[in-house]
Design a protein around this motif. Sequence first.
Motif, PDB file in Angstrom:
ATOM      1  N   LEU A  36      22.761 -31.657  -4.367  1.00 41.09           N
ATOM      2  CA  LEU A  36      21.343 -32.001  -4.431  1.00 41.09           C
ATOM      3  C   LEU A  36      21.115 -33.155  -3.469  1.00 41.09           C
ATOM      4  CD1 LEU A  36      20.979 -32.049  -8.324  1.00 41.09           C
ATOM      5  CD2 LEU A  36      20.636 -30.120  -6.776  1.00 41.09           C
ATOM      6  N   ALA A  37      20.190 -32.980  -2.530  1.00 34.73           N
ATOM      7  CA  ALA A  37      19.936 -34.007  -1.520  1.00 34.73           C
ATOM      8  C   ALA A  37      18.441 -34.107  -1.244  1.00 34.73           C
ATOM      9  CB  ALA A  37      20.691 -33.680  -0.237  1.00 34.73           C
ATOM     10  N   THR A  38      18.005 -35.270  -0.768  1.00 30.28           N
ATOM     11  CA  THR A  38      16.603 -35.458  -0.429  1.00 30.28           C
ATOM     12  C   THR A  38      16.393 -35.725   1.054  1.00 30.28           C
ATOM     13  OG1 THR A  38      16.849 -37.764  -1.114  1.00 30.28           O
ATOM     14  CG2 THR A  38      15.844 -36.242  -2.701  1.00 30.28           C
ATOM     15  N   ASP A  39      17.449 -35.923   1.812  1.00 30.94           N
ATOM     16  CA  ASP A  39      17.332 -36.192   3.243  1.00 30.94           C
ATOM     17  C   ASP A  39      17.021 -34.887   3.979  1.00 30.94           C
ATOM     18  OD1 ASP A  39      17.500 -37.055   5.843  1.00 30.94           O
ATOM     19  OD2 ASP A  39      19.633 -37.557   5.775  1.00 30.94           O
ATOM     20  N   PRO A  40      15.867 -34.787   4.642  1.00 30.54           N
ATOM     21  CA  PRO A  40      15.533 -33.552   5.368  1.00 30.54           C
ATOM     22  C   PRO A  40      16.572 -33.166   6.424  1.00 30.54           C
ATOM     23  CG  PRO A  40      13.602 -34.974   5.217  1.00 30.54           C
ATOM     24  CD  PRO A  40      14.788 -35.770   4.717  1.00 30.54           C
ATOM     25  N   ALA A  41      17.279 -34.139   6.969  1.00 34.57           N
ATOM     26  CA  ALA A  41      18.315 -33.854   7.961  1.00 34.57           C
ATOM     27  C   ALA A  41      19.503 -33.112   7.346  1.00 34.57           C
ATOM     28  CB  ALA A  41      18.789 -35.136   8.620  1.00 34.57           C
ATOM     29  N   SER A  42      19.613 -33.146   6.021  1.00 37.22           N
ATOM     30  CA  SER A  42      20.751 -32.487   5.373  1.00 37.22           C
ATOM     31  C   SER A  42      20.731 -30.975   5.576  1.00 37.22           C
ATOM     32  CB  SER A  42      20.800 -32.832   3.877  1.00 37.22           C
ATOM     33  OG  SER A  42      19.660 -32.336   3.204  1.00 37.22           O
ATOM     34  N   VAL A  43      19.563 -30.388   5.806  1.00 33.77           N
ATOM     35  CA  VAL A  43      19.482 -28.939   6.036  1.00 33.77           C
ATOM     36  C   VAL A  43      20.306 -28.580   7.275  1.00 33.77           C
ATOM     37  CG1 VAL A  43      17.956 -27.013   6.578  1.00 33.77           C
ATOM     38  CG2 VAL A  43      17.248 -28.736   4.915  1.00 33.77           C
ATOM     39  N   LYS A  44      20.019 -29.243   8.375  1.00 33.02           N
ATOM     40  CA  LYS A  44      20.760 -28.999   9.615  1.00 33.02           C
ATOM     41  C   LYS A  44      22.218 -29.418   9.465  1.00 33.02           C
ATOM     42  CE  LYS A  44      20.514 -31.615  13.309  1.00 33.02           C
ATOM     43  NZ  LYS A  44      20.064 -32.369  14.465  1.00 33.02           N
ATOM     44  N   ASP A  45      22.441 -30.547   8.804  1.00 38.50           N
ATOM     45  CA  ASP A  45      23.797 -31.078   8.651  1.00 38.50           C
ATOM     46  C   ASP A  45      24.705 -30.131   7.866  1.00 38.50           C
ATOM     47  OD1 ASP A  45      22.966 -33.313  10.041  1.00 38.50           O
ATOM     48  OD2 ASP A  45      22.800 -34.584   8.253  1.00 38.50           O
ATOM     49  N   PHE A  46      24.210 -29.584   6.743  1.00 38.88           N
ATOM     50  CA  PHE A  46      25.057 -28.705   5.942  1.00 38.88           C
ATOM     51  C   PHE A  46      25.296 -27.352   6.617  1.00 38.88           C
ATOM     52  CE2 PHE A  46      24.390 -31.694   2.422  1.00 38.88           C
ATOM     53  CZ  PHE A  46      25.708 -31.807   2.003  1.00 38.88           C
ATOM     54  N   HIS A  47      24.306 -26.864   7.355  1.00 34.93           N
ATOM     55  CA  HIS A  47      24.533 -25.630   8.123  1.00 34.93           C
ATOM     56  C   HIS A  47      25.651 -25.849   9.143  1.00 34.93           C
ATOM     57  CE1 HIS A  47      21.518 -22.697   6.869  1.00 34.93           C
ATOM     58  NE2 HIS A  47      20.699 -23.705   6.665  1.00 34.93           N
ATOM     59  N   ALA A  48      25.574 -26.946   9.889  1.00 38.37           N
ATOM     60  CA  ALA A  48      26.586 -27.251  10.906  1.00 38.37           C
ATOM     61  C   ALA A  48      27.950 -27.507  10.267  1.00 38.37           C
ATOM     62  CB  ALA A  48      26.156 -28.464  11.725  1.00 38.37           C
ATOM     63  N   TYR A  49      27.957 -28.237   9.164  1.00 43.58           N
ATOM     64  CA  TYR A  49      29.209 -28.544   8.472  1.00 43.58           C
ATOM     65  C   TYR A  49      29.924 -27.263   8.042  1.00 43.58           C
ATOM     66  CZ  TYR A  49      32.285 -29.868   4.648  1.00 43.58           C
ATOM     67  OH  TYR A  49      33.370 -29.994   3.819  1.00 43.58           O
ATOM     68  N   CYS A  50      29.191 -26.355   7.433  1.00 47.44           N
ATOM     69  CA  CYS A  50      29.809 -25.113   6.955  1.00 47.44           C
ATOM     70  C   CYS A  50      30.287 -24.253   8.118  1.00 47.44           C
ATOM     71  CB  CYS A  50      28.844 -24.339   6.068  1.00 47.44           C
ATOM     72  SG  CYS A  50      28.598 -25.144   4.465  1.00 47.44           S
ATOM     73  N   GLU A  51      29.520 -24.231   9.190  1.00 50.90           N
ATOM     74  CA  GLU A  51      29.931 -23.459  10.365  1.00 50.90           C
ATOM     75  C   GLU A  51      31.226 -24.021  10.960  1.00 50.90           C
ATOM     76  OE1 GLU A  51      28.090 -22.841  14.722  1.00 50.90           O
ATOM     77  OE2 GLU A  51      26.768 -22.220  13.071  1.00 50.90           O
ATOM     78  N   GLN A  52      31.344 -25.332  10.993  1.00 47.87           N
ATOM     79  CA  GLN A  52      32.515 -25.977  11.588  1.00 47.87           C
ATOM     80  C   GLN A  52      33.746 -25.909  10.700  1.00 47.87           C
ATOM     81  OE1 GLN A  52      31.253 -29.938  12.590  1.00 47.87           O
ATOM     82  NE2 GLN A  52      29.968 -29.242  14.265  1.00 47.87           N
ATOM     83  N   THR A  53      33.569 -25.957   9.388  1.00 45.77           N
ATOM     84  CA  THR A  53      34.716 -26.025   8.480  1.00 45.77           C
ATOM     85  C   THR A  53      35.163 -24.671   7.941  1.00 45.77           C
ATOM     86  OG1 THR A  53      33.305 -26.365   6.546  1.00 45.77           O
ATOM     87  CG2 THR A  53      34.106 -28.350   7.710  1.00 45.77           C
ATOM     88  N   GLY A  54      34.273 -23.688   7.976  1.00 43.33           N
ATOM     89  CA  GLY A  54      34.622 -22.375   7.430  1.00 43.33           C
ATOM     90  C   GLY A  54      34.245 -22.199   5.972  1.00 43.33           C
ATOM     91  N   HIS A  55      33.712 -23.244   5.340  1.00 41.97           N
ATOM     92  CA  HIS A  55      33.189 -23.096   3.984  1.00 41.97           C
ATOM     93  C   HIS A  55      31.918 -22.259   4.072  1.00 41.97           C
ATOM     94  CE1 HIS A  55      36.073 -26.020   2.617  1.00 41.97           C
ATOM     95  NE2 HIS A  55      35.507 -27.010   3.284  1.00 41.97           N
ATOM     96  N   ALA A  56      31.578 -21.555   2.996  1.00 37.85           N
ATOM     97  CA  ALA A  56      30.404 -20.676   3.014  1.00 37.85           C
ATOM     98  C   ALA A  56      29.213 -21.354   2.364  1.00 37.85           C
ATOM     99  CB  ALA A  56      30.719 -19.379   2.289  1.00 37.85           C
ATOM    100  N   LEU A  57      28.101 -21.408   3.088  1.00 39.86           N
ATOM    101  CA  LEU A  57      26.848 -21.873   2.509  1.00 39.86           C
ATOM    102  C   LEU A  57      26.208 -20.637   1.885  1.00 39.86           C
ATOM    103  CD1 LEU A  57      24.785 -24.126   2.091  1.00 39.86           C
ATOM    104  CD2 LEU A  57      23.808 -23.548   4.309  1.00 39.86           C
ATOM    105  N   VAL A  58      26.393 -20.476   0.565  1.00 36.83           N
ATOM    106  CA  VAL A  58      25.978 -19.240  -0.102  1.00 36.83           C
ATOM    107  C   VAL A  58      24.529 -19.275  -0.573  1.00 36.83           C
ATOM    108  CG1 VAL A  58      28.309 -18.571  -0.766  1.00 36.83           C
ATOM    109  CG2 VAL A  58      26.962 -19.978  -2.313  1.00 36.83           C
ATOM    110  N   ALA A  59      23.938 -20.451  -0.689  1.00 30.81           N
ATOM    111  CA  ALA A  59      22.535 -20.539  -1.085  1.00 30.81           C
ATOM    112  C   ALA A  59      21.973 -21.890  -0.674  1.00 30.81           C
ATOM    113  CB  ALA A  59      22.391 -20.368  -2.591  1.00 30.81           C
ATOM    114  N   MET A  60      20.680 -21.866  -0.386  1.00 33.50           N
ATOM    115  CA  MET A  60      19.969 -23.088  -0.073  1.00 33.50           C
ATOM    116  C   MET A  60      18.542 -22.920  -0.557  1.00 33.50           C
ATOM    117  SD  MET A  60      18.986 -24.876   3.501  1.00 33.50           S
ATOM    118  CE  MET A  60      17.234 -24.564   3.383  1.00 33.50           C
TER     119      MET A  60
END
Length: 83
Positions: A36-60
């Motif tokens: 759970l986050a309130t920083d609007p930049a977290s949307v871009k950050d978590f997409h990039a993080y998952c792409e770089q690490t191989g973890h799956a962003l299964v829902a947003m």
Amino acid sequence: MSETVLDLKGLSCPLPVLRANKVLRSLAPGARLRVLATDPASVKDFHAYCEQTGHALVAMSQDRETFTFVIQRKADPPGKAEP
């Protein structure tokens, strides 16, 4: 399937991703982390993080000012566990 909830509301970039990464590293492969986050930049950050690490962003989703991310921890390569 287990799911851990991490409330990071009020924290700014890069803290949400850094704290989520720390928790994900301690979870078993396949476990899910709900962030759970309130920083609007977290949307871009978590997409990039998952792409770089191989973890799956299964829902947003977004409810008012709160963003919710569900990340599934990747499987470890055979014979190697993440430190």
